[in-house]
Design a protein around this motif. Structure first.
Motif, short mmCIF file in Angstrom:
data_model
loop_
_atom_site.label_atom_id
_atom_site.label_comp_id
_atom_site.label_asym_id
_atom_site.label_seq_id
_atom_site.Cartn_x
_atom_site.Cartn_y
_atom_site.Cartn_z
N ALA A 1 -3.78 5.20 -1.32
CA ALA A 1 -2.73 5.61 -0.39
C ALA A 1 -3.28 5.94 0.99
CB ALA A 1 -1.98 6.82 -0.94
N THR B 1 0.84 -1.21 0.00
CA THR B 1 0.00 0.00 0.00
C THR B 1 0.87 1.25 0.00
OG1 THR B 1 -1.71 -1.17 1.26
CG2 THR B 1 -1.82 1.23 1.23
N PRO B 2 0.58 2.21 -0.87
CA PRO B 2 1.35 3.46 -0.87
C PRO B 2 1.02 4.31 0.36
CG PRO B 2 -0.43 3.57 -2.48
CD PRO B 2 -0.42 2.17 -1.96
N TRP C 1 -2.62 9.53 -6.02
CA TRP C 1 -2.20 8.61 -4.96
C TRP C 1 -3.39 8.25 -4.08
CZ3 TRP C 1 2.97 7.58 -2.47
CH2 TRP C 1 4.00 7.61 -3.41
#
Length: 612
Positions: free
Chosen positions: A560, A466-467, A555
């Protein structure tokens, strides 16, 4: 209770034995025995019954979870907590463990609790801190909004009690707990026990609240907190915790700022070997600080006290010298309205009463930046003994610092990033109690009493792919150093983006070499910095975010997680406003829709803040 002989299958001798036994049994023993004797099909049950010593694995035992120690069936208990620093969560977990032996208990944070389930709750124990200017902590916002909405149900069948945590130096002391308590009453709930508002030294009043609630649940006389402490298992004393801190040796104490900086940020490395303490990125380390001995000596001189006079340091009456008590136990560097009110009652003073009566901004102005020495010089000294006077003082509050290391990368160590607080106020130089101790009075080889404070509200995503977007200014960058150390050790592949702000690039770029190495190695994917004093126009992290609005929006849509750490009053609010603007500009949201989007992220644990 007498066993009836008429039409009984028992002999006269058996009846006499039963009549001697039954009056001695508790309700729990009777219930257990009835359940045990109801299983005649188990081989050997008749023989085993003669000894009354069946084992749990051999014979079924009645479920006693809905009974207390007195055997009376109880309603189910729900413990809900709203916590910012982890104090409320820690208390909730402790009380849950102490209740679950004898009751059916459910434990949940307020943001994990389904509001519609409130109608099914029977006995509710609600623990909540207050954040900022009387606001609920982040993980209590959704429940707070629900409770004050038109969707909130009538709860006439619910009994409740509220424990509030706060800081009496703030104007809206324990406001969230007060709001919860009032609203639950308005919705028809009945108090089990009156609300208790706790200051920073919350342990004793929290224990008294729990014992008061427990007395009602047990329908028994209240148990004093001292006797409750005596009943705790002795082995708990060997576990290092907030109540029993570990003396960690200082391995390193380094100034991270360059020559010429107007800041001093200390990097501390502490040895945890032998403590048994463990932590995760996002947790904090609590330090029990000491007052500066110079300040203590000045106070004793101003009051003309004997430094060797024996004074109590707790409710049990343990004694120590006045000087040691003022160094290690009692707060002397901060003034609050409750403290002034207590002193005014202890030693009447017309001038002090006028300040209190004025209240409002005038009182806030007086309290700001002043300490006990200022108060004594302005309105004292007073004809009162040291033993009497210290009864109105609160304990030195624990200081919590975001941990700046991963235990996977630094075995048996914990690292901290502490900004030394120094300022001039009312003609005197001032220094932060704990930050000053760490910067000026702590050398490698010295020890600090510490404990780990869990923070489940500031955690890396479970999925390492996961960002994550990390936003911080100054010492608010500390947990992100821990995040990246952890992800490097775990081999995480998710992208990482850091926004960092400080005053000057040359002198204040904290951990610069480490960030650059992580950028080179790919552990850190992107980094945007804002050095506010290096340009004519001040640039902060929120400005860098707005300059990258399209990428940030992408993102967010890619899943994110967003983290914010640092000053709550300015930085965190400006960052939140920047996120709202980005959603409006890039996603064509209205302001209300953007706020709802961020609220959803918060509920999904994708928008987490560690702000102070």
């Amino acid at each position: 209770m007498q066993f009836q002989v008429m039409n009984s299958p028992f002999t006269h001798e058996q009846t006499e034995l039963l009549n001697r036994l039954l009056p001695t049994l508790t309700e729990t023993q009777k219930i257990w025995l009835s359940g045990y004797l109801s299983v005649p099909s188990v081989p050997g049950a008749t023989e085993a019954a003669a000894t009354l010593e069946p084992t749990v694995q051999d014979y079924p035992v009645p479920n006693l979870e809905n009974h207390n120690q007195g055997g009376t069936k109880t309603r189910e208990i729900t413990i809900l907590y709203g916590s910012h620093t982890g104090n409320g969560e820690g208390l909730a977990e402790e009380f849950f463990k102490r209740l679950e032996q004898d009751y059916t208990v459910t434990l949940s944070s307020l943001d994990d609790f389904k509001p519609k389930a409130l109608k099914k709750v029977q006995d509710l124990l609600l623990i909540s801190s207050t954040h900022g200017d009387g606001d609920p902590p982040d993980n209590a916002l959704s429940f707070y909004d629900f409770l004050y909405s038109d969707r909130a149900p009538e709860i006439t069948d619910i009994r409740f009690s509220v424990l509030s945590l706060g800081d009496s130096s703030y104007e809206f002391f324990c406001q969230t707990g007060k709001d919860f308590d009032q609203r639950l009453e308005e919705l028809g709930g009945t108090r089990i026990y009156p609300r208790v508002d706790c200051d920073l030294d919350f342990e004793e009043p929290a224990e008294e609240w729990f014992e008061g609630v427990l007395a009602v649940l047990n329908d028994a006389p209240e148990v004093s907190s001292s006797s409750a402490g005596e009943s705790e298992p002795s082995q708990a004393r060997a576990t290092y915790s907030r109540k029993n801190p570990f003396k960690a040796e200082i391995i390193a104490n380094i100034n991270l700022n360059g020559r010429g900086s107007n800041k001093e940020t200390r990097h501390l490395e502490l040895d945890l070997e032998g403590s048994g303490l463990d932590y995760e990125p996002g947790d904090s380390l609590g330090i029990y600080p000491e007052n500066d001995t110079v300040l203590v000596d000045h106070l004793i001189e101003e009051m003309d006290w004997d430094p060797n006079e024996q004074v109590p340091i707790n409710k049990e009456g343990d004694l120590t010298s006045l000087r040691e008590a003022l160094v290690k136990t009692y707060e002397i560097t901060s003034l609050t309205k409750p403290l002034l009110e207590k002193i005014a009652l202890l030693t009447p003073n017309d001038a002090l009463n006028k300040v209190l009566e004025a209240g409002g901004e005038e009182l806030k102005t007086y309290l700001y930046g002043r300490d006990l020495i200022d108060l004594v010089r302005d309105f004292g000294p007073w004809p009162v003994s040291a033993k009497e006077f210290i009864t109105v003082l609160r304990k030195i509050p624990v200081r919590l610092y975001s941990i700046a290391s991963s235990s996977r990368a630094n075995e048996d160590e914990v690292h901290l990033t502490i900004g030394a607080l120094r300022y001039d106020a009312h003609g005197r130089d001032r220094t932060g109690v704990c930050s000053g101790q760490c910067a000026e009075r702590s050398q490698p080889g010295d020890t600090l009493p510490v404990f780990v404070q869990r923070n489940q509200n500031f955690r890396l995503p479970e999925n390492p792919d996961t960002p994550v977007i990390m936003i911080g200014a100054g010492t608010g960058v500390a947990p992100y150093r821990a995040f990246l150390q952890e992800r490097e050790e775990a081999g995480a592949r998710g992208e990482t983006w850091l926004f960092f702000g400080e005053q000057h690039f040359v002198t204040d770029f904290l951990y610069q070499i480490e960030w650059q190495k992580w950028l080179k190695d790919g552990v850190l994917s992107r980094m945007d910095v804002a050095f506010s004093r290096d340009t004519n126009e001040k640039v902060y992290v929120q400005h860098r975010m707005l300059g990258r609005s399209k990428e940030l929006y992408n993102w967010l849509n890619a899943g994110a997680h967003v983290y914010v750490c640092g000053d709550e009053k300015y930085m965190a609010k400006d960052v939140h406003a920047a996120l709202v603007t980005i959603l409006q500009e890039e996603g064509d949201y209205s302001e209300a829709e953007a706020e709802a989007y961020l609220a959803d992220l918060r509920n999904e644990k994708r928008y987490q803040r560690d702000v102070y």
